[in-house]
Design a protein around this motif. Structure first.
Motif, PDB file in Angstrom:
ATOM      1  N   MET A  98       0.732  -1.299  -0.457  1.00 56.02           N
ATOM      2  CA  MET A  98      -0.246   0.403   0.405  1.00 56.02           C
ATOM      3  C   MET A  98       1.136   1.364  -0.309  1.00 56.02           C
ATOM      4  O   MET A  98       2.233   1.337   0.871  1.00 56.02           O
ATOM      5  CB  MET A  98      -0.619   0.471   1.219  1.00 56.02           C
ATOM      6  N   GLY A  99       1.093   2.531  -0.972  1.00 54.98           N
ATOM      7  CA  GLY A  99       0.846   3.316  -1.109  1.00 54.98           C
ATOM      8  C   GLY A  99       0.340   4.353   0.249  1.00 54.98           C
ATOM      9  O   GLY A  99       0.173   4.070   1.558  1.00 54.98           O
ATOM     10  N   LYS A 100       1.732   5.633   0.042  1.00 53.35           N
ATOM     11  CA  LYS A 100       1.018   6.280   1.438  1.00 53.35           C
ATOM     12  C   LYS A 100      -0.238   6.902   1.545  1.00 53.35           C
ATOM     13  O   LYS A 100      -1.023   7.398  -0.042  1.00 53.35           O
ATOM     14  CB  LYS A 100       1.864   7.481   0.977  1.00 53.35           C
ATOM     15  N   GLU A 101      -0.543   7.643   2.465  1.00 55.22           N
ATOM     16  CA  GLU A 101      -2.122   7.616   2.954  1.00 55.22           C
ATOM     17  C   GLU A 101      -2.265   9.538   2.119  1.00 55.22           C
ATOM     18  O   GLU A 101      -0.973   9.745   2.344  1.00 55.22           O
ATOM     19  CB  GLU A 101      -3.072   7.806   3.917  1.00 55.22           C
ATOM     20  N   SER A 102      -2.833   9.665   1.695  1.00 57.01           N
ATOM     21  CA  SER A 102      -3.744  10.633   0.791  1.00 57.01           C
ATOM     22  C   SER A 102      -4.207  12.236   1.572  1.00 57.01           C
ATOM     23  O   SER A 102      -3.420  12.918   1.195  1.00 57.01           O
ATOM     24  CB  SER A 102      -4.169  10.616  -0.285  1.00 57.01           C
ATOM     25  N   GLY A 103      -4.379  11.800   2.459  1.00 59.70           N
ATOM     26  CA  GLY A 103      -5.054  13.037   3.624  1.00 59.70           C
ATOM     27  C   GLY A 103      -4.103  12.974   4.504  1.00 59.70           C
ATOM     28  O   GLY A 103      -2.645  11.931   4.854  1.00 59.70           O
ATOM     29  N   TRP A 104      -4.345  13.682   5.322  1.00 59.36           N
ATOM     30  CA  TRP A 104      -3.298  14.149   6.963  1.00 59.36           C
ATOM     31  C   TRP A 104      -3.466  13.582   7.776  1.00 59.36           C
ATOM     32  O   TRP A 104      -5.024  13.440   7.971  1.00 59.36           O
ATOM     33  CB  TRP A 104      -3.979  15.616   6.757  1.00 59.36           C
ATOM     34  N   GLY A 105      -3.002  12.852   8.842  1.00 60.94           N
ATOM     35  CA  GLY A 105      -3.166  12.091   9.797  1.00 60.94           C
ATOM     36  C   GLY A 105      -3.202  12.885  11.069  1.00 60.94           C
ATOM     37  O   GLY A 105      -2.623  13.813  10.316  1.00 60.94           O
ATOM     38  N   SER A 106      -3.455  12.158  12.193  1.00 57.93           N
ATOM     39  CA  SER A 106      -2.850  13.084  13.161  1.00 57.93           C
ATOM     40  C   SER A 106      -1.959  13.378  13.297  1.00 57.93           C
ATOM     41  O   SER A 106      -1.578  14.768  13.935  1.00 57.93           O
ATOM     42  CB  SER A 106      -3.920  12.846  14.568  1.00 57.93           C
ATOM     43  N   ALA A 107      -0.972  12.822  13.538  1.00 58.05           N
ATOM     44  CA  ALA A 107       0.569  12.500  14.064  1.00 58.05           C
ATOM     45  C   ALA A 107       1.351  13.231  11.691  1.00 58.05           C
ATOM     46  O   ALA A 107       1.738  14.631  12.935  1.00 58.05           O
ATOM     47  CB  ALA A 107       1.221  11.579  12.680  1.00 58.05           C
ATOM     48  N   ARG A 108       0.696  14.325  11.097  1.00 59.61           N
ATOM     49  CA  ARG A 108       0.375  15.178  10.304  1.00 59.61           C
ATOM     50  C   ARG A 108       0.888  16.331  10.948  1.00 59.61           C
ATOM     51  O   ARG A 108       1.251  17.146  10.711  1.00 59.61           O
ATOM     52  CB  ARG A 108       0.621  14.779   9.344  1.00 59.61           C
ATOM     53  N   ILE A 109      -0.788  16.733  11.982  1.00 56.70           N
ATOM     54  CA  ILE A 109      -1.206  17.935  11.872  1.00 56.70           C
ATOM     55  C   ILE A 109      -0.448  18.251  13.156  1.00 56.70           C
ATOM     56  O   ILE A 109       0.134  19.333  13.546  1.00 56.70           O
ATOM     57  CB  ILE A 109      -2.852  17.623  12.264  1.00 56.70           C
ATOM     58  N   ALA A 110      -0.106  17.072  14.415  1.00 51.99           N
ATOM     59  CA  ALA A 110       0.574  17.432  15.286  1.00 51.99           C
ATOM     60  C   ALA A 110       2.319  18.202  14.607  1.00 51.99           C
ATOM     61  O   ALA A 110       2.388  18.955  15.393  1.00 51.99           O
ATOM     62  CB  ALA A 110       1.057  16.007  16.117  1.00 51.99           C
ATOM     63  N   THR A 111       1.952  17.391  13.678  1.00 52.53           N
ATOM     64  CA  THR A 111       3.837  17.626  13.398  1.00 52.53           C
ATOM     65  C   THR A 111       3.664  18.985  13.128  1.00 52.53           C
ATOM     66  O   THR A 111       4.445  19.799  13.562  1.00 52.53           O
ATOM     67  CB  THR A 111       4.019  16.862  12.433  1.00 52.53           C
ATOM     68  N   VAL A 112       3.402  19.700  12.115  1.00 57.24           N
ATOM     69  CA  VAL A 112       2.443  21.604  11.885  1.00 57.24           C
ATOM     70  C   VAL A 112       1.972  21.935  12.802  1.00 57.24           C
ATOM     71  O   VAL A 112       3.104  23.363  13.446  1.00 57.24           O
ATOM     72  CB  VAL A 112       1.499  20.958  10.867  1.00 57.24           C
ATOM     73  N   VAL A 113       1.723  21.695  14.090  1.00 56.47           N
ATOM     74  CA  VAL A 113       0.963  22.209  15.832  1.00 56.47           C
ATOM     75  C   VAL A 113       2.751  23.134  15.935  1.00 56.47           C
ATOM     76  O   VAL A 113       3.169  23.507  16.016  1.00 56.47           O
ATOM     77  CB  VAL A 113      -0.136  21.498  16.127  1.00 56.47           C
ATOM     78  N   ILE A 114       3.302  21.777  16.382  1.00 58.63           N
ATOM     79  CA  ILE A 114       4.494  21.598  17.277  1.00 58.63           C
ATOM     80  C   ILE A 114       5.385  22.235  15.835  1.00 58.63           C
ATOM     81  O   ILE A 114       5.930  23.543  16.980  1.00 58.63           O
ATOM     82  CB  ILE A 114       4.555  19.912  17.297  1.00 58.63           C
ATOM     83  N   GLY A 115       5.523  22.349  15.050  1.00 64.29           N
ATOM     84  CA  GLY A 115       6.786  23.344  14.149  1.00 64.29           C
ATOM     85  C   GLY A 115       5.836  24.751  14.610  1.00 64.29           C
ATOM     86  O   GLY A 115       7.136  26.055  14.633  1.00 64.29           O
ATOM     87  N   GLY A 116       5.227  25.161  14.655  1.00 62.32           N
ATOM     88  CA  GLY A 116       4.504  26.692  14.715  1.00 62.32           C
ATOM     89  C   GLY A 116       5.222  27.503  16.230  1.00 62.32           C
ATOM     90  O   GLY A 116       5.320  27.656  16.471  1.00 62.32           O
ATOM     91  N   VAL A 117       4.926  26.306  17.150  1.00 57.71           N
ATOM     92  CA  VAL A 117       4.968  26.093  18.568  1.00 57.71           C
ATOM     93  C   VAL A 117       6.158  26.580  19.126  1.00 57.71           C
ATOM     94  O   VAL A 117       7.075  27.670  19.530  1.00 57.71           O
ATOM     95  CB  VAL A 117       3.958  25.436  19.276  1.00 57.71           C
ATOM     96  N   MET A 118       6.717  25.534  18.199  1.00 55.37           N
ATOM     97  CA  MET A 118       8.508  25.724  18.662  1.00 55.37           C
ATOM     98  C   MET A 118       9.021  27.331  17.830  1.00 55.37           C
ATOM     99  O   MET A 118      10.199  27.141  18.429  1.00 55.37           O
ATOM    100  CB  MET A 118       9.256  24.483  17.691  1.00 55.37           C
ATOM    101  N   ALA A 119       8.858  27.038  16.443  1.00 53.20           N
ATOM    102  CA  ALA A 119       8.879  28.513  16.330  1.00 53.20           C
ATOM    103  C   ALA A 119       9.039  29.767  16.846  1.00 53.20           C
ATOM    104  O   ALA A 119       9.382  30.523  17.123  1.00 53.20           O
ATOM    105  CB  ALA A 119       8.628  28.801  14.726  1.00 53.20           C
TER     106      ALA A 119
END
Length: 101
Positions: free
Chosen positions: A1-22
């Protein structure tokens, strides 16, 4: 199976954490460079930058220059707009990185 096309909760958390860390990292980095509320720390990166700017400008640091702006940020708390810009930039960078995982 390939990568899922949607954004999973782990990816969303990564984006949020990236913003907070900046947002949280900028004041720490400025302080570590020597841009503090008490002024520029002697023998620091900030002091070397200030010296170079003063030499280039005939003895003074120009208002609005990089050194002046960084010292202003180091001396005061970040404004809401600055936090928004930093958070958005950090989130965008994290989102770009998260695309590959």
């Amino acid at each position: 199976m390939g990568k899922e096309s949607g954004w999973g909760s782990a990816r969303i958390a990564t984006v949020v954490i990236g913003g907070v860390m900046a947002v949280e990292a900028v004041p720490m980095v400025l302080s570590a460079m020597g841009f503090t509320a008490a002024g520029i720390v002697s023998s620091s990166i900030a002091a070397k930058m200030m010296s170079a700017a003063a030499i280039a400008n005939g003895g003074g640091v120009a208002s609005g220059s990089l050194v002046a702006t960084l010292q202003s940020l180091g001396a005061t708390r970040l404004s809401g707009l600055t936090k928004f810009i930093l958070g958005s930039t950090g989130s965008a960078i994290a989102a770009g990185i998260a695309r590959f995982y």
